[in-house]
Design an enzyme around this catalytic site. Structure first.
Site, mmCIF file in Angstrom:
data_model
loop_
_atom_site.group_PDB
_atom_site.id
_atom_site.type_symbol
_atom_site.label_atom_id
_atom_site.label_comp_id
_atom_site.label_asym_id
_atom_site.label_seq_id
_atom_site.Cartn_x
_atom_site.Cartn_y
_atom_site.Cartn_z
ATOM 1 N N GLY A 166 -0.234 -3.505 -2.658
ATOM 2 C CA GLY A 166 -0.347 -3.625 -4.096
ATOM 3 C C GLY A 166 0.770 -3.018 -4.917
ATOM 4 C CG ASP A 167 3.448 0.323 -6.559
ATOM 5 O OD1 ASP A 167 4.365 -0.430 -6.947
ATOM 6 O OD2 ASP A 167 3.376 1.523 -6.889
ATOM 7 C CG LEU A 168 5.125 -3.174 0.376
ATOM 8 C CD1 LEU A 168 4.709 -1.821 0.904
ATOM 9 C CD2 LEU A 168 4.648 -4.275 1.303
#
Length: 261
Positions: A166-168
């Protein structure tokens, strides 16, 4: 802790490297009482069922303590192992789009309530809430809203919910043990192309090796490269909210590319 080393500040949290009484090395994130610590711990444990992540040593209202990850330079072989592991993690899936814990990206809250349809989830839980926070000019808001209206038509073939970080961005991939280890997740059931688009946003070492290995393990649907700007709308909006107008041009370029799909 037996000893602690100050590593600076990120999003208002104090970061420390420490040694516990039993000799274990840990990483600690400390701040005011907040649900963000429990959310991150839940996401790490969930991702850790299918991927290399640090162990959650302790979580409390004002801190998160993780096992320390010794890092090393990324190699092409490590990138390939990471790509295959990422595909397997995505394939581990999720019961729905969303998650049963409160969502955060950095210190910004996100709505993780469950949905069965990804374009609607992405529009109502990720993009539109951040448009309202971003203080964009009215014309920019209208262009984003026009892009949102196109989500059902440009999202590609339907896919089941993937287990995503999700926040890669590249800073949340630590290279260790011959592969990538994931940290600082905004984990939820989402679209697997979202993680890959985030990796592409700021670049990742040996990116094409990562993608080639991913494709061997779990081929992507036709047109996925053209859909990258769609999946970058949310992280770019987050950056506008956090860091201001310097990211506005990148956001609006992505919006225009979605409108052109």
């Amino acid at each position: 802790m037996r000893s602690a080393q100050d590593l600076g500040v990120s999003h208002g949290w104090r970061l420390r490297r420490g040694v516990l009484e039993d000799g274990r090395q840990v990483f600690a994130k400390v701040g005011d009482a907040s649900p963000v610590f429990a959310s991150e711990a839940a996401g790490l444990r969930w991702l850790g069922e299918a991927m290399d992540v640090p162990e959650v040593v302790e979580v409390a209202e004002d801190r998160l303590v993780l096992s320390w990850v010794d890092t090393e330079p990324p190699t092409p072989a490590a990138a390939e192992r990471f790509g295959r592991a990422l595909a397997r993690m995505h394939r581990a899936g999720s019961p729905a789009f969303g998650a049963p814990w409160p969502g955060f990206i950095a210190d910004l809250p996100m709505d993780n309530s469950a949905a069965d349809d990804w374009p609607a989830f992405y529009a109502t839980r990720r993009v539109l809430p951040f448009v309202r926070r971003a203080r964009l000019p009215a014309e920019d808001v209208r262009r984003v809203e026009r892009a949102v209206e196109r989500f059902p038509d440009v999202a590609g073939p339907p896919e089941p919910p993937a287990r995503i970080h999700g926040d890669l961005w590249s800073g949340n991939v630590l290279w260790s043990g011959g592969t990538g280890v994931l940290v600082d997740p905004a984990a939820h059931g989402g679209h697997r192309e979202t993680d890959l688009a985030m990796l592409a946003l700021f670049g990742v070492p040996h990116e094409e090796r990562v993608l080639a290995a991913y494709q061997e393990e779990s081929p992507l649907a036709d047109g996925w490269r053209e859909r990258v700007p769609l999946h970058q709308l949310h992280p770019l909006l987050v950056h506008v909210v956090l860091f201001g107008g310097s990211y506005r041009e990148s956001l609006m370029r992505a919006v225009d590319r979605v409108l052109a799909l």
